[in-house]
Design a protein around this motif. Structure first.
Motif, PDB file in Angstrom:
ATOM      1  N   GLU A 199       0.856  -1.179   0.000  1.00 44.11           N
ATOM      2  CA  GLU A 199       0.000   0.000   0.000  1.00 44.11           C
ATOM      3  C   GLU A 199       0.897   1.235   0.000  1.00 44.11           C
ATOM      4  O   GLU A 199       2.019   1.187   0.501  1.00 44.11           O
ATOM      5  N   PHE A 200       0.388   2.344  -0.540  1.00 44.08           N
ATOM      6  CA  PHE A 200       1.175   3.571  -0.588  1.00 44.08           C
ATOM      7  C   PHE A 200       0.307   4.774  -0.283  1.00 44.08           C
ATOM      8  O   PHE A 200      -0.914   4.737  -0.410  1.00 44.08           O
ATOM      9  N   ARG A 201       0.973   5.859   0.097  1.00 41.58           N
ATOM     10  CA  ARG A 201       0.299   7.135   0.307  1.00 41.58           C
ATOM     11  C   ARG A 201       1.277   8.243  -0.037  1.00 41.58           C
ATOM     12  O   ARG A 201       2.414   8.247   0.445  1.00 41.58           O
ATOM     13  N   LEU A 202       0.855   9.178  -0.883  1.00 38.55           N
ATOM     14  CA  LEU A 202       1.651  10.355  -1.210  1.00 38.55           C
ATOM     15  C   LEU A 202       1.125  11.519  -0.374  1.00 38.55           C
ATOM     16  O   LEU A 202      -0.083  11.683  -0.235  1.00 38.55           O
ATOM     17  N   LYS A 203       2.040  12.339   0.174  1.00 39.13           N
ATOM     18  CA  LYS A 203       1.616  13.489   0.953  1.00 39.13           C
ATOM     19  C   LYS A 203       2.703  14.550   0.918  1.00 39.13           C
ATOM     20  O   LYS A 203       3.869  14.238   0.684  1.00 39.13           O
ATOM     21  N   PRO A 204       2.329  15.809   1.166  1.00 38.96           N
ATOM     22  CA  PRO A 204       3.356  16.848   1.276  1.00 38.96           C
ATOM     23  C   PRO A 204       4.313  16.511   2.419  1.00 38.96           C
ATOM     24  O   PRO A 204       3.912  15.912   3.416  1.00 38.96           O
ATOM     25  N   HIS A 205       5.575  16.890   2.261  1.00 31.63           N
ATOM     26  CA  HIS A 205       6.573  16.563   3.286  1.00 31.63           C
ATOM     27  C   HIS A 205       6.285  17.315   4.577  1.00 31.63           C
ATOM     28  O   HIS A 205       6.090  18.527   4.585  1.00 31.63           O
ATOM     29  N   LYS A 206       6.211  16.561   5.664  1.00 33.67           N
ATOM     30  CA  LYS A 206       6.071  17.127   7.001  1.00 33.67           C
ATOM     31  C   LYS A 206       6.799  16.183   7.947  1.00 33.67           C
ATOM     32  O   LYS A 206       6.313  15.083   8.206  1.00 33.67           O
ATOM     33  N   TYR A 237      -4.204   5.040   2.710  1.00 37.38           N
ATOM     34  CA  TYR A 237      -3.306   4.302   1.829  1.00 37.38           C
ATOM     35  C   TYR A 237      -4.100   3.668   0.689  1.00 37.38           C
ATOM     36  O   TYR A 237      -5.247   3.291   0.866  1.00 37.38           O
ATOM     37  N   GLU A 238      -3.467   3.558  -0.476  1.00 37.94           N
ATOM     38  CA  GLU A 238      -4.054   2.884  -1.633  1.00 37.94           C
ATOM     39  C   GLU A 238      -3.266   1.608  -1.900  1.00 37.94           C
ATOM     40  O   GLU A 238      -2.066   1.551  -1.654  1.00 37.94           O
ATOM     41  N   ILE A 239      -3.945   0.599  -2.429  1.00 37.50           N
ATOM     42  CA  ILE A 239      -3.275  -0.667  -2.741  1.00 37.50           C
ATOM     43  C   ILE A 239      -2.636  -0.575  -4.119  1.00 37.50           C
ATOM     44  O   ILE A 239      -3.249  -0.105  -5.073  1.00 37.50           O
ATOM     45  N   ARG A 272       3.359   0.672   3.079  1.00 37.53           N
ATOM     46  CA  ARG A 272       3.044  -0.371   4.052  1.00 37.53           C
ATOM     47  C   ARG A 272       3.091  -1.678   3.290  1.00 37.53           C
ATOM     48  O   ARG A 272       2.432  -1.814   2.260  1.00 37.53           O
ATOM     49  N   TRP A 273       3.886  -2.616   3.774  1.00 36.57           N
ATOM     50  CA  TRP A 273       4.045  -3.890   3.075  1.00 36.57           C
ATOM     51  C   TRP A 273       3.796  -5.011   4.055  1.00 36.57           C
ATOM     52  O   TRP A 273       4.461  -5.098   5.085  1.00 36.57           O
TER      53      TRP A 273
END
Length: 128
Positions: free
Chosen positions: A38-45, A54-56, A88-89
């Motif tokens: 699963e992955f998630r893109l977000k602005p850096h913080k 999260y998306e698969i 997330r794996w």
């Protein structure tokens, strides 16, 4: 297992469509598509690791997970503050794996690598 990449890129046009290609290699260097990624893109913080949103991702025939949220380099602020891509794996097979991630330009039919890929070696240990 959670891990993430802080990504910045210089010299790209803000309207360049970008994505990431993630390849998981076994200890013989062959792509594997084991487990759920699963992955998630977000602005850096700094210091934030969200647990939701999260998306698969599913691998293609070559075993490459293509992560593309339809964003541009400007959307992701790659030339400024940067962007985080979180993974997330859920891996259930014991072994040693190399995880390779590559930022790519996806403006055309074929993705074009941007810079060098990042690589990690991860060893999945048995638990009792």
């Amino acid at each position: 297992m959670y891990w993430g990449v802080y990504s910045k890129a210089y010299g790209l046009s803000e309207d360049t469509r970008v994505g990431y290609e993630l390849t998981i290699l076994d200890d013989h260097g062959q792509p594997v598509s084991l487990g759920v990624l699963e992955f998630r893109l977000k602005p850096h913080k700094p210091g934030t690791v969200p647990t939701e949103g999260y998306e698969i991702a599913t691998p293609d025939r070559e075993g490459v997970y293509r992560v593309n949220a339809g964003l541009t380099a400007g959307d992701m602020d790659l030339g400024g503050n940067g962007s985080d891509i979180l993974f997330r794996w859920q891996q259930s097979h014991v072994g040693t794996y190399t995880l390779r991630i590559q930022l790519v330009d996806i403006n055309s039919d074929m993705s074009v690598p941007i810079g060098d890929p990042l690589e990690w070696i991860i060893e999945v240990m048995p638990t009792s």
